[in-house]
Design a protein around this motif. Structure first.
Motif, PDB file in Angstrom:
ATOM      1  N   GLY A 186       0.807  -1.204   0.000  1.00 29.72           N
ATOM      2  CA  GLY A 186       0.000   0.000   0.000  1.00 29.72           C
ATOM      3  C   GLY A 186       0.846   1.263   0.000  1.00 29.72           C
ATOM      4  O   GLY A 186       1.987   1.272   0.474  1.00 29.72           O
ATOM      5  N   GLY A 187       0.275   2.335  -0.541  1.00 26.92           N
ATOM      6  CA  GLY A 187       0.934   3.627  -0.554  1.00 26.92           C
ATOM      7  C   GLY A 187       0.096   4.679   0.152  1.00 26.92           C
ATOM      8  O   GLY A 187      -1.037   4.412   0.583  1.00 26.92           O
ATOM      9  N   ALA A 188       0.619   5.881   0.247  1.00 29.09           N
ATOM     10  CA  ALA A 188      -0.054   6.934   0.987  1.00 29.09           C
ATOM     11  C   ALA A 188      -1.388   7.330   0.370  1.00 29.09           C
ATOM     12  O   ALA A 188      -2.318   7.712   1.075  1.00 29.09           O
ATOM     13  CB  ALA A 188       0.852   8.159   1.092  1.00 29.09           C
ATOM     14  N   SER A 189      -1.510   7.239  -0.971  1.00 26.43           N
ATOM     15  CA  SER A 189      -2.749   7.676  -1.618  1.00 26.43           C
ATOM     16  C   SER A 189      -3.609   6.533  -2.122  1.00 26.43           C
ATOM     17  O   SER A 189      -4.780   6.759  -2.467  1.00 26.43           O
ATOM     18  CB  SER A 189      -2.440   8.611  -2.795  1.00 26.43           C
ATOM     19  N   ALA A 190      -3.071   5.300  -2.198  1.00 25.08           N
ATOM     20  CA  ALA A 190      -3.830   4.205  -2.801  1.00 25.08           C
ATOM     21  C   ALA A 190      -3.374   2.863  -2.259  1.00 25.08           C
ATOM     22  O   ALA A 190      -2.221   2.694  -1.837  1.00 25.08           O
ATOM     23  CB  ALA A 190      -3.663   4.226  -4.326  1.00 25.08           C
ATOM     24  N   ALA A 191      -4.295   1.902  -2.313  1.00 25.55           N
ATOM     25  CA  ALA A 191      -3.965   0.526  -1.936  1.00 25.55           C
ATOM     26  C   ALA A 191      -3.031  -0.097  -2.965  1.00 25.55           C
ATOM     27  O   ALA A 191      -2.994   0.311  -4.132  1.00 25.55           O
ATOM     28  CB  ALA A 191      -5.248  -0.295  -1.827  1.00 25.55           C
ATOM     29  N   GLY A 192      -2.267  -1.095  -2.518  1.00 29.05           N
ATOM     30  CA  GLY A 192      -1.479  -1.870  -3.460  1.00 29.05           C
ATOM     31  C   GLY A 192      -2.386  -2.657  -4.387  1.00 29.05           C
ATOM     32  O   GLY A 192      -3.480  -3.083  -4.003  1.00 29.05           O
ATOM     33  N   ALA A 193      -1.947  -2.859  -5.618  1.00 32.30           N
ATOM     34  CA  ALA A 193      -2.736  -3.618  -6.589  1.00 32.30           C
ATOM     35  C   ALA A 193      -2.595  -5.105  -6.322  1.00 32.30           C
ATOM     36  O   ALA A 193      -1.542  -5.592  -5.889  1.00 32.30           O
ATOM     37  CB  ALA A 193      -2.293  -3.285  -8.002  1.00 32.30           C
ATOM     38  N   SER A 194      -3.660  -5.861  -6.604  1.00 32.72           N
ATOM     39  CA  SER A 194      -3.623  -7.313  -6.472  1.00 32.72           C
ATOM     40  C   SER A 194      -2.973  -7.944  -7.691  1.00 32.72           C
ATOM     41  O   SER A 194      -3.030  -7.394  -8.796  1.00 32.72           O
ATOM     42  CB  SER A 194      -5.042  -7.858  -6.289  1.00 32.72           C
ATOM     43  N   ALA A 195      -2.351  -9.104  -7.488  1.00 33.69           N
ATOM     44  CA  ALA A 195      -1.794  -9.867  -8.600  1.00 33.69           C
ATOM     45  C   ALA A 195      -2.942 -10.360  -9.474  1.00 33.69           C
ATOM     46  O   ALA A 195      -4.004 -10.732  -8.967  1.00 33.69           O
ATOM     47  CB  ALA A 195      -0.977 -11.028  -8.069  1.00 33.69           C
ATOM     48  N   ASP A 196      -2.736 -10.377 -10.792  1.00 32.68           N
ATOM     49  CA  ASP A 196      -3.839 -10.746 -11.683  1.00 32.68           C
ATOM     50  C   ASP A 196      -3.575 -11.996 -12.509  1.00 32.68           C
ATOM     51  O   ASP A 196      -4.328 -12.304 -13.432  1.00 32.68           O
ATOM     52  CB  ASP A 196      -4.196  -9.575 -12.591  1.00 32.68           C
ATOM     53  N   GLY A 197      -2.534 -12.726 -12.181  1.00 27.85           N
ATOM     54  CA  GLY A 197      -2.233 -13.947 -12.927  1.00 27.85           C
ATOM     55  C   GLY A 197      -1.283 -13.743 -14.077  1.00 27.85           C
ATOM     56  O   GLY A 197      -0.704 -14.699 -14.582  1.00 27.85           O
ATOM     57  N   SER A 198      -1.120 -12.507 -14.535  1.00 33.75           N
ATOM     58  CA  SER A 198      -0.151 -12.232 -15.596  1.00 33.75           C
ATOM     59  C   SER A 198       0.931 -11.265 -15.128  1.00 33.75           C
ATOM     60  O   SER A 198       1.885 -11.024 -15.866  1.00 33.75           O
ATOM     61  CB  SER A 198      -0.856 -11.638 -16.825  1.00 33.75           C
ATOM     62  N   SER A 199       0.802 -10.740 -13.919  1.00 33.94           N
ATOM     63  CA  SER A 199       1.819  -9.827 -13.409  1.00 33.94           C
ATOM     64  C   SER A 199       1.687  -9.697 -11.901  1.00 33.94           C
ATOM     65  O   SER A 199       0.640 -10.002 -11.322  1.00 33.94           O
ATOM     66  CB  SER A 199       1.677  -8.432 -14.048  1.00 33.94           C
ATOM     67  N   GLY A 200       2.761  -9.252 -11.272  1.00 36.15           N
ATOM     68  CA  GLY A 200       2.692  -8.896  -9.861  1.00 36.15           C
ATOM     69  C   GLY A 200       1.941  -7.590  -9.694  1.00 36.15           C
ATOM     70  O   GLY A 200       1.871  -6.767 -10.605  1.00 36.15           O
ATOM     71  N   GLY A 201       1.363  -7.380  -8.517  1.00 36.44           N
ATOM     72  CA  GLY A 201       0.633  -6.161  -8.261  1.00 36.44           C
ATOM     73  C   GLY A 201       1.561  -4.971  -8.085  1.00 36.44           C
ATOM     74  O   GLY A 201       2.640  -5.078  -7.482  1.00 36.44           O
ATOM     75  N   ALA A 202       1.165  -3.834  -8.611  1.00 38.15           N
ATOM     76  CA  ALA A 202       1.947  -2.600  -8.441  1.00 38.15           C
ATOM     77  C   ALA A 202       1.756  -2.039  -7.041  1.00 38.15           C
ATOM     78  O   ALA A 202       0.708  -2.232  -6.412  1.00 38.15           O
ATOM     79  CB  ALA A 202       1.520  -1.567  -9.475  1.00 38.15           C
ATOM     80  N   GLY A 203       2.751  -1.349  -6.556  1.00 38.18           N
ATOM     81  CA  GLY A 203       2.632  -0.660  -5.280  1.00 38.18           C
ATOM     82  C   GLY A 203       1.701   0.535  -5.381  1.00 38.18           C
ATOM     83  O   GLY A 203       1.580   1.156  -6.441  1.00 38.18           O
ATOM     84  N   GLY A 204       1.007   0.854  -4.291  1.00 38.28           N
ATOM     85  CA  GLY A 204       0.153   2.033  -4.268  1.00 38.28           C
ATOM     86  C   GLY A 204       0.971   3.308  -4.370  1.00 38.28           C
ATOM     87  O   GLY A 204       2.097   3.386  -3.866  1.00 38.28           O
ATOM     88  N   ASN A 205       0.425   4.306  -5.017  1.00 40.72           N
ATOM     89  CA  ASN A 205       1.141   5.568  -5.202  1.00 40.72           C
ATOM     90  C   ASN A 205       1.184   6.390  -3.920  1.00 40.72           C
ATOM     91  O   ASN A 205       0.334   6.254  -3.035  1.00 40.72           O
ATOM     92  CB  ASN A 205       0.486   6.398  -6.302  1.00 40.72           C
ATOM     93  N   GLY A 206       2.187   7.276  -3.854  1.00 38.68           N
ATOM     94  CA  GLY A 206       2.314   8.199  -2.750  1.00 38.68           C
ATOM     95  C   GLY A 206       1.540   9.482  -3.010  1.00 38.68           C
ATOM     96  O   GLY A 206       0.679   9.544  -3.902  1.00 38.68           O
ATOM     97  N   VAL A 207       1.830  10.507  -2.219  1.00 39.99           N
ATOM     98  CA  VAL A 207       1.176  11.812  -2.357  1.00 39.99           C
ATOM     99  C   VAL A 207       2.232  12.894  -2.502  1.00 39.99           C
ATOM    100  O   VAL A 207       3.355  12.766  -2.011  1.00 39.99           O
ATOM    101  CB  VAL A 207       0.265  12.122  -1.149  1.00 39.99           C
ATOM    102  N   ALA A 208       1.850  13.984  -3.190  1.00 40.57           N
ATOM    103  CA  ALA A 208       2.761  15.101  -3.433  1.00 40.57           C
ATOM    104  C   ALA A 208       2.435  16.264  -2.506  1.00 40.57           C
ATOM    105  O   ALA A 208       1.273  16.576  -2.263  1.00 40.57           O
ATOM    106  CB  ALA A 208       2.681  15.554  -4.878  1.00 40.57           C
ATOM    107  N   SER A 209       3.476  16.912  -1.993  1.00 38.67           N
ATOM    108  CA  SER A 209       3.354  18.112  -1.184  1.00 38.67           C
ATOM    109  C   SER A 209       4.457  19.076  -1.580  1.00 38.67           C
ATOM    110  O   SER A 209       5.574  18.663  -1.911  1.00 38.67           O
ATOM    111  CB  SER A 209       3.476  17.782   0.308  1.00 38.67           C
ATOM    112  N   SER A 210       4.145  20.377  -1.515  1.00 39.05           N
ATOM    113  CA  SER A 210       5.137  21.415  -1.813  1.00 39.05           C
ATOM    114  C   SER A 210       5.642  22.096  -0.546  1.00 39.05           C
ATOM    115  O   SER A 210       6.073  23.250  -0.582  1.00 39.05           O
ATOM    116  CB  SER A 210       4.534  22.466  -2.761  1.00 39.05           C
ATOM    117  N   ILE A 211       5.639  21.380   0.573  1.00 38.35           N
ATOM    118  CA  ILE A 211       6.045  21.978   1.837  1.00 38.35           C
ATOM    119  C   ILE A 211       7.483  22.487   1.799  1.00 38.35           C
ATOM    120  O   ILE A 211       7.820  23.454   2.484  1.00 38.35           O
ATOM    121  CB  ILE A 211       5.849  20.981   3.007  1.00 38.35           C
TER     122      ILE A 211
END
Length: 286
Positions: A186-211
Motif C-alpha cells: 500500500g501507498g499513501a494515496s492508494a492501496a497496493g494492486a492485487s496480482a492478476d495472474g499475468s503480473s505482480g501487483g503494483a505498489g500504491g502511489n504516494g502523495v505530493a506536497s510542496s512543503i
C-alpha cells in the motif's frame, strides 16, 4: 520566501528559541511526518515475495501558509513553545528484507515522531508459502501485500493504528493457485494492486506536497514479484519494483527519505524499505 524549512533526514532535535508575533506566523508550524517503509517479502529458493507498505504519511498545514499541501492535510499545523523549547525528532528507518534461504516476511519500517504526531512504519510484504503466517502481508502505516499461496492469505491493513486523515492504505492480494504472483504494498494515496495472474501487483502511489517549496511525491508502496512479466512496479514516491523469476537479484529498495516500500523478490530477497523524513516549516518574516 518568508518561510524557513527544517528537513530532518535523520533523528535530531528541533529547538525553538522564540516564537513569532500573532500578526505574523505566531507559534504555529506546518509539518510532514513520514515513517520508514517496510521490506519486501523474500522466498529463496523458489517462489516470490509481495511488495511492502510505505511508511505512514501525516501532514498538517498551518493556517495561512500558502504552499500546496497533499490530500492528506490535517488541515492544521502544530503550536510550538520556547519553553521548554526542545522537541525531539525521530526519523524512522526502513524495514529489512531477509536474504537467507527460506520464506520470510519483510521487516516492518520504524515510526517517525515530531511533537504529538506519530506516523507508523510500513508493513512488511508476505512470502509465498504452504503455511499460514509468512504469506500474510503485515499491517502498518500502509500495509504489505500478500504472496502467492495455496489459499487466499490476508493483506496487511493500512492506517494502523488508525488516525484521521488516514496515514496509508492496505496492500494488494496475492494469487491463490495458478501463476505465482504477489500483491503490491500500500501507498499513501492508494492501496497496493492485487496480482492478476499475468503480473505482480503494483505498489500504491504516494502523495505530493510542496512543503519544501516545490512538489515532491513521498510514500509509495513496493511492487509484488511475478513468475511472468511484468513484475509489479513500485508506487510513485519511492516504492521499489518487484522482481521477475528470471531476474534473481533482490527486489528493488524503497527510496530513503521518501518512505518507500521495498519490492518483493522472486527466488531472492525482497528490497529494503526507504527511511522516512520529518519536515517542519514556519513563517519568520512578513
Amino acid at each position: 520566501g518568508d518561510y524557513k524549512i527544517h528537513t530532518f533526514n535523520s533523528s535530531g532535535t528541533f529547538t525553538v528559541s522564540s516564537v513569532g508575533n500573532s500578526a505574523g506566523g505566531g507559534a504555529g508550524v506546518s509539518y510532514v511526518v513520514l515513517a520508514g517503509g517496510a521490506g519486501g517479502g523474500s522466498r529463496n529458493p523458489g517462489g516470490g515475495g509481495a511488495g511492502a507498505g510505505a511508511g505512514g504519511y501525516r501532514e498538517g498545514k498551518n493556517s495561512g501558509d500558502p504552499y500546496s499541501a497533499s490530500p492528506l492535510n490535517a488541515p492544521a499545523g502544530l503550536t510550538v513553545s520556547a519553553s521548554p523549547g526542545s522537541y525531539p525528532v525521530t526519523v524512522g528507518a526502513g524495514g529489512t528484507a531477509n536474504s537467507s534461504p527460506g520464506k520470510h516476511q519483510g521487516g516492518d519500517g520504524s515510526q517517525s515522531v515530531f511533537s504529538t504526531i506519530t506516523s507508523a512504519g510500513g508493513g512488511g510484504g508476505g512470502a509465498s508459502c504452504s503455511t499460514n503466517s509468512p504469506g500474510n502481508g503485515r499491517p502498518g502505516g500502509s500495509g504489505g501485500g500478500s504472496a502467492f499461496s495455496p489459499s487466499t492469505r490476508p493483506v496487511g491493513t493500512g492506517n494502523t493504528p488508525p488516525v484521521s486523515p488516514p496515514q496509508g492504505n492496505p496492500g494488494g492480494q496475492g494469487r491463490s493457485g495458478g501463476t505465482v504472483s504477489s500483491g503490491g504494498g500500500g501507498g499513501a494515496s492508494a492501496a497496493g494492486a492485487s496480482a492478476d495472474g499475468s503480473s505482480g501487483g503494483a505498489g500504491g502511489n504516494g502523495v505530493a506536497s510542496s512543503i519544501t517549496g516545490s512538489p515532491v511525491t513521498r510514500g509509495g508502496g513496493g511492487g509484488g514479484s511475478s513468475e511472468t512479466t511484468p513484475e509489479g512496479a513500485g508506487g510513485s514516491g519511492g516504492g521499489g519494483q518487484g522482481k521477475f523469476v528470471n531476474d534473481p537479484t533482490a527486489g528493488m529498495n524503497g527510496t530513503d527519505n521518501l518512505g518507500g516500500g521495498g519490492g518483493g523478490g522472486y527466488c531472492s530477497a525482497g528490497g529494503t524499505g526507504g527511511s522516512g523524513v520529518v519536515i517542519i516549516r514556519y513563517k519568520y518574516q512578513n
